[in-house]
Design a protein around this motif. Sequence first.
Motif, short mmCIF file in Angstrom:
data_model
loop_
_atom_site.label_atom_id
_atom_site.label_comp_id
_atom_site.label_asym_id
_atom_site.label_seq_id
_atom_site.Cartn_x
_atom_site.Cartn_y
_atom_site.Cartn_z
N ASN A 215 0.66 -0.93 0.40
CA ASN A 215 -0.26 0.10 0.10
C ASN A 215 0.83 1.41 0.21
N THR A 216 2.03 1.06 -0.76
CA THR A 216 2.55 1.83 -0.47
C THR A 216 2.91 2.91 -1.70
N THR A 217 3.22 4.01 -2.53
CA THR A 217 3.36 5.21 -3.30
C THR A 217 4.81 4.78 -4.13
N LEU A 218 4.20 4.70 -5.29
CA LEU A 218 5.18 4.18 -6.57
C LEU A 218 6.59 5.74 -6.05
N PRO A 219 7.65 4.90 -6.07
CA PRO A 219 9.05 6.13 -6.24
C PRO A 219 8.62 7.57 -7.28
N SER A 220 8.51 8.66 -7.20
CA SER A 220 9.14 10.17 -8.32
C SER A 220 10.07 9.57 -8.95
N VAL A 221 9.57 10.20 -10.25
CA VAL A 221 10.45 9.93 -11.27
C VAL A 221 11.29 11.19 -12.24
N ASN A 222 11.97 11.47 -12.57
CA ASN A 222 12.51 12.38 -13.61
C ASN A 222 12.75 12.05 -14.96
N ILE A 223 12.49 12.39 -15.51
CA ILE A 223 13.49 12.04 -17.04
C ILE A 223 13.93 13.45 -17.32
N LYS A 224 15.27 13.27 -17.93
CA LYS A 224 15.89 14.15 -18.06
C LYS A 224 16.33 13.69 -19.92
N GLU A 225 16.60 14.83 -20.68
CA GLU A 225 17.79 14.75 -21.50
C GLU A 225 18.29 15.75 -21.97
N ASP A 226 19.26 15.48 -22.61
CA ASP A 226 20.59 15.64 -23.59
C ASP A 226 20.99 15.66 -25.01
N VAL A 227 21.50 16.53 -25.29
CA VAL A 227 22.35 16.26 -26.79
C VAL A 227 22.97 14.30 -26.87
N ASP A 228 22.87 14.13 -25.96
CA ASP A 228 23.66 12.61 -25.79
C ASP A 228 23.29 11.48 -25.16
N SER A 229 22.00 11.60 -23.88
CA SER A 229 21.26 10.92 -23.78
C SER A 229 20.02 11.18 -22.77
N PHE A 230 19.24 10.42 -22.39
CA PHE A 230 18.22 10.21 -21.62
C PHE A 230 18.67 10.11 -20.25
N PHE A 231 17.89 10.45 -19.33
CA PHE A 231 18.15 10.09 -17.86
C PHE A 231 16.68 9.66 -17.08
N VAL A 232 16.92 8.87 -16.54
CA VAL A 232 15.83 8.46 -15.86
C VAL A 232 16.24 8.71 -13.60
N GLU A 233 15.16 9.39 -13.38
CA GLU A 233 16.77 9.38 -11.81
C GLU A 233 15.16 8.96 -10.70
N VAL A 234 15.07 8.01 -9.77
CA VAL A 234 13.85 7.49 -9.36
C VAL A 234 14.14 7.58 -8.16
N ALA A 235 13.43 8.48 -7.10
CA ALA A 235 13.29 8.97 -5.37
C ALA A 235 13.42 7.70 -4.59
N ALA A 236 14.43 6.75 -4.79
CA ALA A 236 14.16 5.50 -3.77
C ALA A 236 14.93 5.73 -2.80
N PRO A 237 14.61 6.65 -1.17
CA PRO A 237 15.83 6.67 -0.05
C PRO A 237 15.65 5.65 0.39
N GLY A 238 16.27 5.18 2.10
CA GLY A 238 16.44 4.34 2.12
C GLY A 238 16.41 2.82 2.14
N PHE A 239 17.06 2.48 0.33
CA PHE A 239 17.72 1.35 -0.47
C PHE A 239 18.87 0.68 -0.71
N GLU A 240 19.25 0.18 -1.07
CA GLU A 240 20.81 -0.08 -1.69
C GLU A 240 21.21 -0.42 -2.62
N LYS A 241 21.77 -0.66 -3.44
CA LYS A 241 22.00 -1.08 -4.46
C LYS A 241 21.82 -1.99 -4.71
N SER A 242 22.16 -3.22 -3.82
CA SER A 242 21.23 -4.23 -3.66
C SER A 242 19.97 -4.65 -4.11
#
Length: 145
Positions: free
Chosen positions: A34-61
């Motif tokens: 029953n938790t909310t989905l993490p917020s996402v930012n999508i950005k773009e520059d000349v070379d790439s797209f970037f997806v940023e996911v706000a997920a505090p409290g997690f580990e890389k694994s």
Amino acid sequence: MTLVRYQNQFPGLLDRLFNSDFDSFNRSNFSNTNTTLPSVNIKEDVDSFFVEVAAPGFEKSDFNIEVNNDLLTISSEKKTTNTPKDNERVSRQEFSYQSFKRSFTLPELVDDEKISAKYENGILSVSIPKKEEAKPKPVKLIEIK
């Protein structure tokens, strides 16, 4: 740019800008709790797209990032338990379980073999490079004779 964010609602303006697929917008973004989905930012520059996911409290694994048939899926599952120590009497024990899954359709102009990700300060950043033919070419001046 056709990165598409799927949600459990009719596509909003941002989705329409990213060429949303009306047939499958209810398929791949869900939270198993029953938790909310993490917020996402999508950005773009000349070379790439970037997806940023706000997920505090997690580990890389805790994260799983997959690309399958031009669909980028970011998911996570995290379980936390409080195990009692020796000679402890537990009158109440609370468990924490968090999971989510977010999916984005990748445009044909990305190089999915070179996608990379890093997790730092509670933000998962996914870099999606564009193919060379998708990058804007410099302005060419034509000499008038």
